[in-house]
Motif scaffolding. Structure first.
Motif, short mmCIF file in Angstrom:
data_model
loop_
_atom_site.label_atom_id
_atom_site.label_comp_id
_atom_site.label_asym_id
_atom_site.label_seq_id
_atom_site.Cartn_x
_atom_site.Cartn_y
_atom_site.Cartn_z
N UNK A 487 0.84 -1.12 0.03
CA UNK A 487 0.09 0.10 0.12
C UNK A 487 0.95 1.17 -0.11
N UNK A 488 0.63 2.15 -0.73
CA UNK A 488 1.22 3.50 -0.80
C UNK A 488 0.88 4.37 0.50
N UNK A 489 1.67 5.22 0.75
CA UNK A 489 1.20 6.10 2.01
C UNK A 489 -0.06 6.74 1.98
N UNK A 490 -0.94 6.51 2.74
CA UNK A 490 -2.46 6.88 2.69
C UNK A 490 -3.27 6.49 1.66
N UNK A 491 -2.77 5.19 1.16
CA UNK A 491 -3.60 4.52 0.05
C UNK A 491 -3.47 5.20 -1.02
N UNK A 505 7.87 10.83 -4.65
CA UNK A 505 6.59 10.88 -3.87
C UNK A 505 6.50 9.56 -3.07
N UNK A 506 7.92 9.00 -3.16
CA UNK A 506 8.00 7.77 -2.50
C UNK A 506 6.83 6.75 -2.62
N UNK A 507 6.73 6.24 -3.80
CA UNK A 507 5.62 5.16 -4.14
C UNK A 507 6.09 3.95 -3.99
N UNK A 508 5.53 3.28 -3.05
CA UNK A 508 5.79 1.89 -2.51
C UNK A 508 5.52 0.82 -3.93
#
Length: 799
Positions: A487-491, A505-508
């Motif tokens: 999941x990305x930060x804050x989904x 944006x640090x996208x997982x």
């Protein structure tokens, strides 16, 4: 033929002839062939004997040379010679009248890089106590731990000593087996050096000491001279260091722990032990108590009711307050490891004994000005904003930082915690917290260095398009789901985005897929080359989220290697070492080329986008003290907000800052609402500390000399529209800039001129531009309007 003639004929024929018949007159004529045949046989026998004589003579010579008598005689001769040599040694070697220099601790002198005094550790943390003041059961714990036959033996373990001498001669190192007497002799009269002469001296002195001194005298000397960790020499100092009581008040459980410590003081110290270390010391503790039951020193029923006595929090040694204790410990540990590496000591415990014994002058790489600046930055940007009385979570926030010169590898500043007296463990060197998204640049470095491709066959680079959908299933090269959907930060979902934007944006979800595209084994290989400890890590996709352990010092080394164009940088806190008894050679902190310069420079170029148009924009890029400095870096926030990071660098300085949630018991806890923030992200306190420090001490006017045509330092950050074709868009934007640019001349110019301008000129080109702008304009008004709006005014994207 008469009987005499028959006898002579048989002798000439070499064998007994058949007896003649007497019934006929042909007796004489029938006997003659027998004689003739006997002569032929005799000739053949003579020839056979002559042929076998040489072989028999050879065998006979060997038999004569190695007879049982000679073998036994030689054996006894060697035994007599050995006994004679030992008797001679026994007569020549005397028990020293006083202990060696190491037995009475000297001061260590620690200096800053400019030669000015940092501190001395001349306080001898040792108090000799009479054995009568140590409870008898506690005395027995040491015997049960180290030498069960202590009260019956003659002071030596001949088999163990012989094994030790053999291992020394064969280069296999040391092994256990020494008696308490031998260990006391080594600690008090001799040295820790593993040589044949030292072992022979130890043997002789131990025999003589056992004959002339009582067992109580030897045991008292042993427990009063041994090193227990935490700077404690002797059982009295150890009792105070671990249980805050005098030795006479120790109980059996506590004594068993102190006895267990002697095997590995640093590894078994409960305050800093790893989970494995804690299991090992508990096993050792049980071993000690079980041996006491076996020897009849402890009742079995009482033994079964005993529980492990968890040691109390450590107290720092006098004169080590503030950051001084952290710096001294870091220097001591690095020196000890070097003593083992160069063969001066056989293991880390012996090496630490050598260091703690004193007599060292250690000059650190610590720059006094930078060290002060880092401490002030941590105070102004973090500790002054924490209020445990208002928020209990504020008492659980720990900070650590390490600053490294990327050209020399020198650790020029280190922040281990608020105060060495208040928090014994060095937060700059601890490796038990996750580095989180600060690991993402390592994944990109592996992709570039390994020339990896996407599933569609495109080379992975800054402009490669990935699907940034949150919880997107990661697939392998065959299109099969691998069972990992981060999941990305804050989904938050981003849709098709470039690698550059994904890093900003640090996208997982993007880097999870990239890790599988590269191959996780290759990712971990590159991570190891860059300076991370990956020896025991599984090559699974979850590692892309930075779920392994790492320290700020390690991450500073990783980013320093990137800043140094791919040449490995191993951070060193020690500049030089002097000692009258031991010679130490320090390795060059700058190593080999571990990844290509192009790969390292491209990652650096991409990381400038994180600062200029990403998660570190507000705290770093918009900092009033930046003064045009070129900056690259990456934020990181671990699961459950247990750690938050910012690792960044200018051309001349690399610094990694980590915040860790730690309860009073040492457990990892969340930092939500610490300092009044909804969530402590890498772009908040860590980035603020980094900027306040770096922009106060780093040089201005320097540029990144980058050998790359990719990344934000070469061209403005660009994101494809949702309808862009993944196979064509990566080549659209670069072609407008590359023909007119020289990589080594302009990579640092473009981002400072255009990164914040371009998005405002072409807002319809990127689906993610408006959200990243809104926080800077109205941070407190729009955070909850849409899923793409920021939840934190200091860090829009939560990383």
């Amino acid at each position: 033929m008469g009987r005499a003639e028959e006898r002579r004929a048989r002798q000439r024929g070499g064998r007994r002839a058949a007896p003649p018949t007497r019934s006929s007159g042909t007796e004489s004529s029938e006997a003659e062939p027998t004689v003739i045949g006997g002569r032929a046989a005799a000739r053949r026998a003579a020839q056979g004997k002559s042929k076998g004589k040489a072989g028999k003579d050879g065998r006979s010579f060997i038999r004569r040379l190695f007879t049982w008598k000679k073998i036994v005689g030689t054996f006894f001769a060697f035994c007599l010679l050995g006994m004679g040599a030992f008797v001679a040694l026994y007569m020549m070697i005397k028990v020293p009248e006083a202990g060696n220099g190491d037995a009475t601790l000297q001061s260590n002198v620690y200096k800053y890089s400019d030669g000015s005094l940092l501190t001395r550790d001349g306080q001898k943390n040792r108090e000799i106590v009479d054995l009568s003041k140590v409870p008898k059961p506690v005395q027995h714990t040491f015997v049960a731990a180290e030498n069960k036959t202590f009260y019956q033996d003659n002071g030596v373990d001949l088999r163990g000593t012989a094994r030790g001498i053999f291992n020394t001669l064969s280069g296999k190192g040391a092994q256990g087996g020494s008696t308490i007497t031998q260990q006391y002799v080594k600690n008090y009269y001799l040295t820790q050096n593993q040589t044949v002469s030292r072992k022979l001296k130890e043997l002789v002195i131990s025999l003589k000491l056992d004959r002339t001194k009582s067992k109580d005298y030897i045991l008292a000397g042993y427990i009063n001279t041994s090193y227990y960790g935490r700077g404690a020499y002797g059982i009295q100092a150890a009792a105070q260091a671990y249980y805050h009581v005098d030795a006479q008040k120790l109980d059996v459980q506590q004594g068993a722990y102190l006895a267990a410590l002697l095997q590995a003081p640093n590894q078994y110290d409960w305050a800093i032990a790893t989970p494995t270390g804690k299991k090992l010391v508990q096993a050792r503790w049980n071993y000690v108590l079980d041996n006491m039951v076996e020897k009849g020193w402890l009742d079995k029923t009482k033994r079964e009711a005993m529980t492990f006595p968890t040691p109390k929090a450590p107290k720092a040694a006098p004169g080590m307050g503030g950051q001084t204790g952290y710096l001294v410990d870091a220097a001591n540990n690095q020196l000890a490891k070097r003593l083992v590496t160069q063969g001066t000591a056989d293991n880390i415990n012996d090496a630490l004994n050598m260091v703690k014994a004193g007599g060292w002058t250690i000059t650190l790489n610590i720059d006094k000005k930078k060290q002060t600046a880092l401490e002030q930055a941590a105070k102004s940007q973090l500790t002054s904003k924490l209020d445990p009385k208002k928020r209990s979570v504020d008492a659980e926030v720990q900070a650590g930082a390490a600053s490294v010169n990327p050209k020399t590898g020198a650790v020029v500043a280190m922040y281990g915690g608020q105060d060495y007296y208040k928090h014994y463990r060095n937060n700059a060197t601890r490796t038990d917290y996750q580095p989180a998204s600060t690991f993402k640049p390592v994944i990109l470095a592996a992709a570039l260095d390994e020339a990896a491709q996407t599933q569609s066959g495109q080379a992975i680079g800054a402009n490669t398009i990935y699907d940034g959908t949150s919880k997107r299933q990661v697939v392998d090269s065959n299109g099969n789901k691998v069972g990992f959907a981060p999941e990305n930060e804050d989904d938050r979902s981003y849709g098709p985005i470039t690698v550059q934007t994904a890093m900003n944006q640090s996208v997982n979800s993007v880097f999870a897929q990239m890790g599988v595209d590269v191959g996780m084994s290759k990712v971990l290989k590159v991570a190891s080359q860059l300076g991370m400890d990956t020896a025991n890590l599984r090559a699974v996709p979850a590692q892309t989220l930075g779920t392994m352990g790492a320290s700020p010092l390690q991450m500073a080394g990783v980013y320093a290697t990137l800043d140094n164009h791919g040449k490995q940088v191993t951070p060193s806190i020690i500049k030089s070492v002097e000692n009258s008894r031991h010679s130490v050679t320090l390795p060059n902190p700058i190593g080999n080329q571990v990844i290509s310069p192009e790969a390292a420079d491209t990652v650096t170029s991409v990381l400038t986008g994180v600062v200029d148009d990403g998660t570190a924009k507000i705290s770093v890029q918009q900092n009033a003290n930046r003064d045009g400095r070129k900056v690259a870096g990456k934020t990181g926030t671990s699961d459950e907000n247990r750690s938050a990071w910012f690792s960044g660098f200018t051309p001349d300085l690399v610094t990694s800052v980590g915040l860790f949630g730690e309860s009073k018991s040492g457990a990892q806890v969340s930092m939500y609402h610490a300092g009044g923030l909804p969530r402590v992200n890498g772009g908040t306190f860590p980035a603020q500390i980094w900027a306040a420090y770096t922009f106060g001490v780093s040089a201005t006017g320097l540029k990144f000399d980058l050998n790359t045509t990719q990344g934000a330092a070469v061209q403005p950050t660009w994101t494809p529209s949702p309808t862009s074709s993944p196979s064509r868009t990566p080549s659209q934007t670069p072609t407008t800039k590359r023909p007119t640019q020289t990589p080594t001349q302009t990579p640092t110019q473009t981002p400072t001129q255009t990164p914040t301008q371009t998005p405002t000129q072409t807002p319809t080109q990127t689906p993610t531009q408006t959200p990243t702008q809104t926080p800077t304009q109205t941070p407190t008004q729009t955070p909850t309007q849409t899923p793409t709006k920021p939840t934190d005014p200091l860090n829009p994207n939560g990383q």
